[in-house]
Design an enzyme around this catalytic site. Structure first.
Site, short mmCIF file in Angstrom:
data_model
loop_
_atom_site.label_atom_id
_atom_site.label_comp_id
_atom_site.label_asym_id
_atom_site.label_seq_id
_atom_site.Cartn_x
_atom_site.Cartn_y
_atom_site.Cartn_z
N LYS A 53 2.84 11.42 63.27
CA LYS A 53 4.28 11.52 63.49
C LYS A 53 4.60 11.92 64.93
CE LYS A 53 7.02 11.24 60.43
NZ LYS A 53 7.81 10.09 59.90
N TYR B 209 -1.52 13.62 59.51
CA TYR B 209 -0.11 13.29 59.30
C TYR B 209 0.73 13.78 60.47
CZ TYR B 209 4.63 13.61 57.43
OH TYR B 209 5.99 13.51 57.25
#
Length: 288
Positions: free
Chosen positions: A130, A126
């Site tokens: 990002k 994750y």
């Protein structure tokens, strides 16, 4: 000002619709996923070309950290490539892009709150998805605000605060782990995002409520605010079933806003008290 919002049905999206949608002169458009799917690049370009926004506020993401770890292709397809396409579409139409990023771009080893000038080093998929999205935004759309935030909570949705309150209501044990960061109230964040547009000082910003706290300490604060004994909180060593590693300490400092003399954020305890009140609860305000 015409604003295109992605993730309009999410926790932050709802706050943005409440705060931004009530402002005179703002036309806020939040297409459903069927009309703007981040996994479908042609749809992204078509939607932006059709709507012709002046501002794109990109709050949509696959934010389930364990789901991203289990399915990296999905994480990078939506969080990274989808954001890249949105950034390119913003540049193509002349829009300003506000991109919501995360404290999980850091590894949690610094020991003090992270500023915008610290080097990222994600430890899960994750965080990597990002961080790479941030790079695409910087490269493809010069008129951008990349905003890192942390531990969002709201009077609605499913998150640590609502889960803790629900357990208290049911008479179940509550507690938390030692992981620390900067809890951020979505309504405060939505207001701060709106204020970014006061100046075209594009770039990277951290926006979080002030203070560093662990999940365990936050559970104690919720108990105290609801008139319960904070000693009821249970200190957990970990949470079973987690696939992805998390940074142990990832609090954020709103350093660039501090340097500009316009940091609007308040302590997380004040924001938490308002959140609980908005949930219809009677709250005892804690002394600073």
């Amino acid at each position: 000002m015409r604003v295109l919002l992605t993730g309009g049905t999410g926790m932050l999206g709802r706050a943005i619709r409440e705060v931004w949608g009530s402002q005179p002169g703002i036309e806020l458009l939040a297409p459903p996923r069927a009309e703007l799917d981040l996994a479908r690049p042609p749809q992204i370009f078509e939607a932006v070309s059709r709507i012709r926004p002046e501002v794109i506020l990109h709050a949509a993401a696959i934010a389930d950290v364990d789901r991203c770890e289990a399915d990296p292709d999905l994480a990078f397809r939506v969080n990274t490539v989808g954001t890249a396409c949105l950034a390119a579409a913003a540049q193509m139409t002349g829009a300003t892009l506000i991109f919501i990023s995360t404290d999980y771009v850091f590894d949690g080893t610094k020991g003090t709150p992270y500023t915008e000038f610290d080097r990222p080093n994600p430890i899960n998929v994750y965080g990597w998805s990002k961080l790479q999205a941030e790079e695409y935004v910087r490269t493809l759309c010069p008129r951008h605000f990349v905003v890192r935030t942390a531990w969002l909570f709201a009077p609605w949705g499913q998150h640590f605060v609502t889960h803790t309150v629900e357990r208290i209501r049911k008479g179940e044990p509550v507690g938390g782990i030692a992981q620390t960061s900067s809890p951020t109230f979505v309504l405060d964040l939505a207001q701060a995002l709106l204020r970014l547009l006061e100046y075209p000082a594009y770039g990277l910003y951290h926006i979080a409520n002030h203070g560093t706290v662990s999940r365990y300490e936050m559970a104690r604060a919720i108990l105290a605010m609801l008139g319960r004994d904070p000693e009821e909180a249970v200190r957990l060593s970990g949470i079973s079933g987690r696939r992805a590693p998390r940074p142990d300490r990832s609090p954020l400092r709103n350093y660039v806003l501090e340097l500009q003399g316009r940091d609007p954020m308040r302590p997380w305890t004040e924001a938490l008290a308002e959140c609980l009140e908005r949930m219809g609860l009677r709250v005892r305000h804690l002394s600073s």
